[in-house]
Design an enzyme around this catalytic site. Structure first.
Site, PDB file in Angstrom:
ATOM      1  CB  ALA B 104      -0.929   0.008   1.208  1.00 40.42           C
ATOM      2  CG  HIS B 105       1.826   3.453   2.706  1.00 36.69           C
ATOM      3  ND1 HIS B 105       2.521   3.331   3.877  1.00 36.69           N
ATOM      4  CD2 HIS B 105       0.520   3.417   3.028  1.00 36.69           C
ATOM      5  CE1 HIS B 105       1.649   3.229   4.862  1.00 36.69           C
ATOM      6  NE2 HIS B 105       0.426   3.279   4.390  1.00 36.69           N
ATOM      7  CG  ASN B 106       8.431   0.742  -0.258  1.00 36.94           C
ATOM      8  OD1 ASN B 106       9.053   0.801   0.810  1.00 36.94           O
ATOM      9  ND2 ASN B 106       8.911   0.154  -1.336  1.00 36.94           N
ATOM     10  CB  VAL B 118       1.890  -0.657   4.965  1.00 36.45           C
ATOM     11  CG1 VAL B 118       0.540  -1.257   5.363  1.00 36.45           C
ATOM     12  CG2 VAL B 118       2.482   0.112   6.131  1.00 36.45           C
TER      13      VAL B 118
END
Lengths: 167, 159
Positions: B104-106, B118
């Site tokens: 979902a994000h990095n 995540v």
């Protein structure tokens, strides 16, 4: 499947998929969604209300980009708190107005002794350090070590999407 | 996929923009004309609000505007993961990681664990499967930090 999981009916799933890219920014946004999923506007509103009530949808809102708001520094503060105190301390840290997320997570020993994670944003690292010091004062008596991990780059940011064929 | 090489510069925001940003971070009204409702609360016209929200989204001030899902409530799961990636392999590994829709994000962070992402999936099993797949692709281990407790107060960032 976790406990208390809600099974989405196919219409809820369609509704969520139709809104995942974003809500239309228009006079009647729910009516536009309704047209796409072949429901009435009242149905869309009622279903979204129900999805909020049962916790599937946490909120309908805008997520700001911290960088665009001038919050150029973001530090993940991490703390090694004795297990017997972590829940109580976590609630106190989570209640600080500048902490945007606060979680207890497992340690990964020996490399990673920290079990409390609190995200802090600021316009500069100096501002983040002031906030970090405030957390430090709060946890000081039960904290065995801490660190801060500043972000250098956003590599990806999308959020949770439902897969097209899931369910 | 292109990596964002550096953060966007801050956007110049006026007082009304700030009011809008603060108000829209929670509880968008579930009524037929929600923008009219919010406009009334913050003291502008509906059309002015719609124009400004459109602009703020186009400028990237809002990363998303809409319903936020709780993955756990639909049987899914979130897991924070971290990797120690050698500097010379960093971008290559980021491409592998970002290529998974479950990521979902990095973020790149300044630490021996320099990549933090995540995973958000519809089932708990997919968390392990995705983390294992990343380990196989990259030959690097993925430390997993699922949340044990959440001390949740709010999302608000004062604009």
């Amino acid at each position: 499947m976790s406990e208390n999981a809600t099974i989405l009916d196919p219409i809820d799933r369609k509704l969520i998929e139709a809104t995942q890219a974003g809500l239309p920014i228009a006079h009647r946004p729910y009516a536009e969604i309704a047209r796409r999923v072949e429901l009435t506007e009242a149905d869309v509103i009622a279903r979204l209300e129900q999805l909020i009530r049962c916790g599937v949808v946490r909120r309908i809102a805008a997520a700001p980009n911290h960088y665009a708001l001038g919050m150029m520094a973001n530090g993940m503060t991490v703390w090694d708190i004795a297990d017997e105190f972590v829940s109580e301390i976590g609630r106190d840290v989570g209640a600080l107005p500048f902490v945007t997320h606060c979680y207890r997570r497992p340690r990964a020993l020996p490399a990673w002794p920290y079990n409390l994670f609190a995200m802090v944003h600021g316009t500069s690292r100096a501002e983040v350090e002031v906030k970090r010091a405030e957390i430090s004062r709060l946890v000081n008596s039960v904290c065995r070590g801490s660190d801060i991990l500043y972000s250098k780059r956003i590599l990806k940011k999308t959020g949770l999407r439902l897969s097209q064929n899931g369910g | 996929m292109m990596l964002q090489s550096k953060p966007n510069p801050p956007i110049a925001l006026d007082e009304l923009d700030r009011k809008i940003i603060n108000r829209l971070q929670d509880a968008f009204p579930l009524v037929p004309n929600p923008f009219a409702r919010v406009a009334l609360q913050i003291g502008c016209t509906e059309q002015d609000l719609i124009d400004r929200v459109t602009r703020l989204r186009d400028q990237g001030v809002f990363t998303r505007f809409g319903p936020f899902l709780d993955a756990a409530a639909i049987g899914g799961d979130f897991c924070l993961c971290a990797m120690s990636v050698p500097t010379e392999r960093f971008d290559e590994v980021a491409e592998f990681v970002n290529g998974h829709p479950e990521v979902a994000h990095n973020y790149e962070r300044a630490h021996a664990f320099n990549m933090w992402f995540v995973l958000a999936t519809e089932t708990e099993q997919e968390i392990g499967a995705t983390a294992n797949a990343i380990e196989q692709e990259t030959g690097l281990s993925v430390a997993r930090f699922p949340k044990l407790e959440e001390y949740f107060i709010g999302f608000r960032v004062a604009a």
